[in-house]
Design an enzyme around this catalytic site. Structure first.
Site, PDB file in Angstrom:
ATOM      1  N   PHE A 185       0.862  -1.182   0.000  1.00 62.50           N
ATOM      2  CA  PHE A 185       0.000   0.000   0.000  1.00 62.50           C
ATOM      3  C   PHE A 185       0.904   1.240   0.000  1.00 62.50           C
ATOM      4  O   PHE A 185       1.978   1.227   0.595  1.00 62.50           O
ATOM      5  CB  PHE A 185      -0.886  -0.042   1.249  1.00 62.50           C
ATOM      6  CG  PHE A 185      -1.974   0.992   1.280  1.00 62.50           C
ATOM      7  CD1 PHE A 185      -3.142   0.803   0.561  1.00 62.50           C
ATOM      8  CD2 PHE A 185      -1.833   2.143   2.034  1.00 62.50           C
ATOM      9  CE1 PHE A 185      -4.160   1.753   0.600  1.00 62.50           C
ATOM     10  CE2 PHE A 185      -2.833   3.098   2.082  1.00 62.50           C
ATOM     11  CZ  PHE A 185      -4.005   2.908   1.355  1.00 62.50           C
ATOM     12  N   SER A 187       1.408   3.953   1.522  1.00 63.90           N
ATOM     13  CA  SER A 187       1.959   4.539   2.736  1.00 63.90           C
ATOM     14  C   SER A 187       2.905   3.620   3.488  1.00 63.90           C
ATOM     15  O   SER A 187       3.527   4.039   4.473  1.00 63.90           O
ATOM     16  CB  SER A 187       0.815   4.953   3.675  1.00 63.90           C
ATOM     17  OG  SER A 187       0.067   3.817   4.071  1.00 63.90           O
ATOM     18  N   LYS A 188       3.056   2.380   3.047  1.00 64.29           N
ATOM     19  CA  LYS A 188       3.901   1.426   3.737  1.00 64.29           C
ATOM     20  C   LYS A 188       5.384   1.730   3.495  1.00 64.29           C
ATOM     21  O   LYS A 188       5.738   2.474   2.570  1.00 64.29           O
ATOM     22  CB  LYS A 188       3.572   0.008   3.280  1.00 64.29           C
ATOM     23  CG  LYS A 188       2.155  -0.437   3.612  1.00 64.29           C
ATOM     24  CD  LYS A 188       1.911  -0.501   5.114  1.00 64.29           C
ATOM     25  CE  LYS A 188       0.612  -1.189   5.484  1.00 64.29           C
ATOM     26  NZ  LYS A 188      -0.565  -0.334   5.399  1.00 64.29           N
ATOM     27  N   PRO A 189       6.298   1.161   4.306  1.00 58.84           N
ATOM     28  CA  PRO A 189       7.724   1.429   4.110  1.00 58.84           C
ATOM     29  C   PRO A 189       8.204   1.180   2.679  1.00 58.84           C
ATOM     30  O   PRO A 189       9.016   1.951   2.151  1.00 58.84           O
ATOM     31  CB  PRO A 189       8.395   0.472   5.109  1.00 58.84           C
ATOM     32  CG  PRO A 189       7.406   0.390   6.232  1.00 58.84           C
ATOM     33  CD  PRO A 189       6.060   0.398   5.554  1.00 58.84           C
TER      34      PRO A 189
END
Length: 366
Positions: A185, A187-189
């Site tokens: 997704f 916004s993930k790292p």
């Protein structure tokens, strides 16, 4: 009023990676293989090497990764899966979708990860798996969980949606249990520009089953050997991940440094409780989440200075209308209920400058 701060700054990341991202996407547009194109196989090979050799099966989302993992293990009605109540709904959602029962065990009050000392007491004859959540970017006590699982013949599925890039005992998250599942997704790292995810496992029989489930249960084209899902990751999303991998290690280092700088600068501030990272692991800070008894006041003070916040998570899953009636609670969930009233996430991303970080810190009421 000061200019607004980005909670997660994907624009700066794109600006830094624009030539690579654009070239990778253009290559997909040129060859036109939008599903299971060559970038998918290339990405899977690079991600497998990154985590330390576990086979990578890319899928359409982190949620689908967890679902396919449960399906591959044959978990279904009458089975139980032990997990944390303090996480995003997808963790319990997939357990419910296969017809199994989520069993909630309380969390540690400092890391907010599942309290491993409580897990064994939750095991029954119906238990089939343990699904710890590597919350905020830090794994749970995976060795202890693996030992418990080995004693009872269970599988451990790491929900590593927030922890890709983190380490545990010098091993990478997603390669510290029988199955690791992560999310891409945005916004993930490590994020793509839509939905995406991956499953990691080293059991060839299991990975074969998961690859079949990913394409509607096909062993070969139009030959369906099991019930599956449409779980493939788009080629364009794989292309974005390939471009981002070029400086992912730098971004992980930045996340760790920025997280430590928050901890150093906020130490001694009586109004907040800082997150804790265990000494045998690292945290990639998918969220930098503090705790405070006066959350509304902190949110208002930061908002007045143009600084966004988020709450991860305001309502534990056992208190959600969808999951309370279909779950089982082992012991009490006092910590999960308490921290849900106290947690507050501050802006965190690899492109956060010291100047902006200092502005965030200065806006916090003493």
């Amino acid at each position: 009023m000061a200019s607004a701060v980005d909670f997660i700054d994907l624009k700066s990341q794109y600006a830094a990676l624009k030539p690579s991202v654009d070239a990778r996407i253009q290559a997909v547009l040129d060859h036109g293989q939008y599903i299971m194109g060559p970038e998918v196989e290339e990405m899977e090979a690079k991600l497998s090497a990154y985590v330390g050799g576990a086979e990578c099966i890319s899928v359409s989302s982190g949620t689908e990764a967890l679902l396919i993992a449960l399906m591959a293990l044959g978990i279904g009605p009458s089975d139980e899966v032990i997990t944390s109540p303090f996480t995003f709904a997808a963790t319990a959602e997939v357990i419910a979708l296969v017809g199994a029962t989520p069993v909630f065990v309380d969390i540690e009050p400092d890391t907010c990860n599942i309290n491993v000392s409580l897990v064994e007491a939750a095991i029954t004859s119906r238990t089939r798996a343990i699904m710890p959540v590597s919350l905020y970017g830090q794994t749970a006590d995976m060795q202890e969980l693996n030992d418990i699982a080995d004693r009872h013949g269970l599988a451990v599925i790491e929900d590593a949606a927030q922890s890709f890039g983190a380490t545990y005992h010098d091993a990478k998250s997603c390669n510290v249990s029988r199955i690791g599942c992560t999310s891409f997704f945005p916004s993930k790292p490590l994020g793509c520009y839509g939905d995406g995810g991956a499953i990691f496992a080293s059991d060839p029989e299991l990975t074969t089953v998961m690859r079949q489930i990913r394409v509607h249960g096909q062993g070969k084209r139009y030959h369906h050997v099991r019930v599956g899902v449409g779980g493939r990751m788009d080629t364009i999303q794989a292309a974005v991940i390939l471009a981002k991998l070029e400086q992912f290690e730098w971004e992980v280092e930045r996340r760790i440094a920025i997280g430590q700088r928050y901890i150093d600068r906020l130490a001694g501030m009586n109004s907040i409780q800082l997150p804790v990272v265990r000494p045998d692991r690292s945290c990639v800070w998918a969220q930098f989440t503090i705790q405070t008894a006066d959350r509304d006041a902190l949110i208002a003070a930061l908002k007045a200075q143009g600084i966004p916040t988020a709450i991860h998570y305001p309502v534990p899953l056992h208190m959600q209308p969808a999951y309370g009636p279909i779950s089982r609670i082992s012991g009490t969930l006092n910590n999960a209920e308490a921290v849900s009233q106290r947690v507050l996430s501050l802006p965190m991303h690899p492109y956060l400058t010291e100047e902006t970080q200092d502005r965030i810190i200065a806006a916090l009421p003493v």
